[in-house]
Structure formats: C-alpha cells, structure tokens
Scaffold this motif. Sequence first.
Motif, PDB file in Angstrom:
ATOM      1  N   UNK B 104       0.870  -1.178   0.000  1.00 49.68           N
ATOM      2  CA  UNK B 104       0.000   0.000   0.000  1.00 49.68           C
ATOM      3  C   UNK B 104       0.907   1.228   0.000  1.00 49.68           C
ATOM      4  N   UNK B 107       0.523   4.210   2.675  1.00 50.15           N
ATOM      5  CA  UNK B 107       0.527   3.878   4.089  1.00 50.15           C
ATOM      6  C   UNK B 107       1.953   3.640   4.558  1.00 50.15           C
ATOM      7  N   UNK B 111       1.629   0.858   9.166  1.00 51.72           N
ATOM      8  CA  UNK B 111       0.221   0.802   8.770  1.00 51.72           C
ATOM      9  C   UNK B 111      -0.034  -0.341   7.792  1.00 51.72           C
ATOM     10  N   UNK B 114      -0.396  -3.228   9.877  1.00 49.98           N
ATOM     11  CA  UNK B 114      -1.671  -3.207  10.611  1.00 49.98           C
ATOM     12  C   UNK B 114      -2.831  -3.591   9.711  1.00 49.98           C
ATOM     13  N   UNK B 115      -2.820  -3.086   8.469  1.00 51.35           N
ATOM     14  CA  UNK B 115      -3.878  -3.469   7.535  1.00 51.35           C
ATOM     15  C   UNK B 115      -3.803  -4.971   7.287  1.00 51.35           C
ATOM     16  N   UNK B 116      -2.577  -5.490   7.213  1.00 53.72           N
ATOM     17  CA  UNK B 116      -2.399  -6.932   7.046  1.00 53.72           C
ATOM     18  C   UNK B 116      -3.008  -7.722   8.183  1.00 53.72           C
ATOM     19  N   UNK B 117      -3.062  -7.115   9.359  1.00 53.91           N
ATOM     20  CA  UNK B 117      -3.587  -7.806  10.529  1.00 53.91           C
ATOM     21  C   UNK B 117      -5.095  -7.760  10.658  1.00 53.91           C
ATOM     22  N   UNK B 118      -5.776  -7.482   9.553  1.00 56.46           N
ATOM     23  CA  UNK B 118      -7.235  -7.381   9.567  1.00 56.46           C
ATOM     24  C   UNK B 118      -7.896  -8.638  10.128  1.00 56.46           C
ATOM     25  N   UNK B 119      -7.343  -9.800   9.771  1.00 54.97           N
ATOM     26  CA  UNK B 119      -7.970 -11.051  10.210  1.00 54.97           C
ATOM     27  C   UNK B 119      -7.480 -11.511  11.587  1.00 54.97           C
ATOM     28  N   UNK B 120      -6.440 -10.848  12.090  1.00 56.89           N
ATOM     29  CA  UNK B 120      -5.836 -11.317  13.333  1.00 56.89           C
ATOM     30  C   UNK B 120      -6.567 -10.740  14.541  1.00 56.89           C
ATOM     31  N   UNK B 162       3.582  -8.401   5.964  1.00 57.08           N
ATOM     32  CA  UNK B 162       2.158  -8.076   5.895  1.00 57.08           C
ATOM     33  C   UNK B 162       1.330  -9.348   5.725  1.00 57.08           C
ATOM     34  N   UNK B 163       1.827 -10.264   4.882  1.00 50.07           N
ATOM     35  CA  UNK B 163       1.115 -11.524   4.678  1.00 50.07           C
ATOM     36  C   UNK B 163       1.107 -12.344   5.975  1.00 50.07           C
ATOM     37  N   UNK B 166      -1.634 -11.670   8.450  1.00 47.13           N
ATOM     38  CA  UNK B 166      -2.965 -12.229   8.173  1.00 47.13           C
ATOM     39  C   UNK B 166      -3.108 -13.652   8.725  1.00 47.13           C
TER      40      UNK B 166
END
Lengths: 287, 250
Positions: B104, B107, B111, B114-120, B162-163, B166
């Motif tokens: 991204x 970002x 960040x 953090x966006x990568x951690x959406x599912x965490x 980032x991956x 997730x």
Amino acid sequence: MEVFIYGLARGSTLALMAVGFSFAYGVSRLPNFAHGAFYILAGFATWVFAQSLGLNYVLSIAISLVLLAAIGAAMYRFILIRVRGMEVSEIIASYALGVAILEALRCKFVGTGFSTPVFIEGTIKVAGVPIDLQRVVIIAGGVVVIGLIWAFTHYTRLGLSLRGIAQDERAALMLGIDSDRAATIALAIGSALAALAAVIILPVGSITVNEGYDVLISALAVCIIGGLGSWTGTILAAFILGFAGTLTATYIGTMWESVVVVAAIILVLLLKPSGLFGRQKEFEERV
Amino acid sequence: MDILEVKDLMVFYENAIAINNVSIKCETGKVTGIFGSNSAGKSTLMYAISGIMMDMKRKEEMKGGERITVVGEMRLNGEDIMDIKPNDRARKGVVLCPERRRIFPESSVLENLKIGGYLASRSQAQETLKYVFTLFPALKDMKGKEGGFLSGGEQQMLAIGRALMAQPKLLLLDEPLLGLSPAMETRLAQAIKKINEQIGITILVAEQYARPILPVIDYGYVLENGGKVLEGTAQELIDNPDVKEAYFGV
C-alpha cells in the motif's frame, strides 16, 4: 477579517458537502451521483420527523442519519453491485436514483417554506465580524467530522481495512478484506455523511429540491479540484473554493461567483488533470 | 498430510490454455517450490489457489473482457475450496504475497502491517508484529516511512511481513526474489526457511530462477508452458540434467 471568517464558513460547508462523496469514491471507486439527492432527502426526512411527526430534534437527526446510511448500503447491494467496474453505468445508475428521489420529493414539497431549526440561536462577534452561531456550528462540525474520519481510518481495524481497499483492492483481498463489504460500508458512511452535512448546513437556509442538484455539482467540483479519491485534496479544495467564492463575492460581485468556481475547475484540469492531490501514477512501481 | 491438494487444474484465458492439467500437493509444515520461466503459469497457478482468479474473472465478465475458465479440484485440508471467495480463503489461512509485492504505497510500514492484521485478533496481531520485526529488523527502523518510498528489497520484506500478519496456514509467495540483489536474495531465502521452521507455516513459493530458493525447499515442481514437466525432492531436481541447465543456471 470578514472575508476570512465567511470564507472559513463557506469552506467548511463545501468540505461537509463533499466529504461523503469523496469518502465513498476513495474507498470503493464508486461515484455516488445520488449524493445531492441523499443530502436533500436527509433534510426533508429530518423536517418530517421533527415538524410533522413532532419527534425530538436530536432523535429526528439520528433517525435521518441511520436511514440514509441504510439507503446508501442498499443502493450498493441492489443496484451498483451489478454494474460495478463500468464507470459510465455506475454514474448513470446512481444519478438516475438521485433524480428519481429528487423529483419524487418535488411532488410533496413545493416552495421554500421548509426549514429545520438552527442548533443554537443568536449571533456572536468574532474580531468585530458578526456571525450567526449556526455558521460557527458548521465550522466546528467540519473540523469534527474531518477529525473523526481521520481517526476512524487510521486507528480502527475497519477503517484501516477500508484504506487498504482504497489503495489496492486486490492486495487487500489477499489479506482477507472483503471488497463488497467494504464498498457497502463506504457507501453507508458516505451517505450518512451527506445526511450529516444536510442537518448541519440546512438550518441556515431553506430546504428546496433544486438544491440537491447544486450540492452534487459543488461536491463534484471540490472532489475534482482536490483529486478524486484524495481526502486531503478534498479538504484543501473545499477551502480554496470557499475562499475564492467569498473573495469574488466581496470584491468583484456575487454574479461572478459561479464563474470563478468553474474557472477553477478548468484551470486545475488544464494544469494537473488528476487534481491537486490526485494519485494516479503518483508512485512509480519498483521492481 | 497435505494441507493443499490441487488436482487436474486447468485455466483458460479465452481459448488460450494457461494451466494445463496441473496437479500439485503441499505437505503440511513443508516448503514446496514451483519453478518455471516467464509465462510458464506460475502466477496463474498462485492466483487460482488464492482465489484471486475468481475476482479477476468477475471483473473481466463485468466489463465484457476476457473469458476466464477455471476447472479442476482444489482442496484445503480436504475441504473443496474451488468456489470460495478469495477473502474467505484468506480467512481459512491461504494468504498470497503477490508478485511485485503490491505494497500500500501511501501507508507507512507500520500501517501496511496493521492493515495486514485485519484477520488477526488483537493479541495475534501484537505477537506477529513483534515476530516480523525480529525476522526483519530493518523494517523496525523505518516504521514511519511510506510504503511507496521503500526499495525493492524492503518492500519485499514488508510484503512478507504483511502476509504473515494475516495469520496464514499456507503462505503463497509469488516471485519473492524478483529483481533483488544476490545478497538480498540469500537473506530472503533464509527468512523463508525461518518462517517455516520457527512458526511452522507451510509455504508454497514460485520462482523463475531456482538457485537461491532450492536450498530451502523440501519438494519442487517444474512448470513449462502451463504444464507440469517434472517434480521431485530438491535433490532429485538438482540431479536432473535437463533441469540443471534450463532452470538452475549450473
């Protein structure tokens, strides 16, 4: 000083009008051409709840916001989802819905006799310039709304996921972010923001159907100048247009106002086609 | 036990065949490699496994573009995932770290993570963030830097980090070494091994140039023009004379 304060108020008004459109477009790349209609619909809804049904004013506003959020989400789920990716169809579909809403409203609400009450009565003097308190509310509202959106998109999981989708939809999908859900939420928030703008701004004038078209044009002008999808650009452009309009009205004449707005759009498009903060091709890909 | 089983997969773009009857398996807890030259079908395979192909297909259909057809079988821990949407596949643990990284750009590094951690969950995110910073200390020093301004190697580290945020069970890496310096290649290959050993994530890695990756894989496949031409353990691949010349630059 007078110019500064009125410019500020007008800038805030424009920013509030545009921020919902910009938010929805920024996240989901969906141009919501029903934005102006949503704005006016929220105004009339609040009027109906508060004046006809006699509900508490704050409650009426809250119901209008929720109602418009639901309409925005429904518009994505039932209409836009089918044409997503085809820009022209997106514009036609949402504009058609907007026109339908506005013209339907015209059957019921004729004339200029509709207005919602101001939040706080009275005027105050700021540095010798009289300004009515509702305009102060508009300025404060603009600041608060922008602050809240900023906080939402930087510090909450949902907000961060929306920024992910806004920057690279496919990369966000790979991380488990649902783009249909994000678009639904973006349009719900965008529509609620249109409603919020309406309930804050409309008390200083009256609610008329035609204003729905004007609001859409203003929001588009702000977003195009700022760069479609850029939130900082939107805010900056709102204040540029606000001050430009106020300066023109004060020093040249009121009738030149709209000329200046249109000239500003043409100038920006000539010099920087993607808008002041447009992010098309902003970063080179690194390999 | 195989976490992923792909059987008789075929992918067509219009009438051109991109993946021709490919069957592969990823053994749980192991690193599997896919090698092949440009246009061998590596990325197509990765997109098919991660489900991104479904999204591409939908978009193409919307605008009346290319007709994409995917047929075959894909099972994740025995469950059929052919019709599961990409974001739901990510939820089930299939996370793709795409070719060219797709950071991204606006970002910051933090960040992006953090966006990568959406599912965490909150605690998972915290723990993984700490792990990413121990795995790639360089990222910690540039937490506030915008993703678009990172160098290629830094972006790749960030993309892998980032991956990881997730919470993948099967991590798909598409050309992670593309365009990197030899030193960075070795470092990333080591990191891939570490991720596999230290937190037990199963990895499927696609690369054009096999040499730096070969030491870290357990099993590998070679694709050519969309079809599988060879498979075997790392040692078997190294020993094969045809492969040696064509893909390993020996």
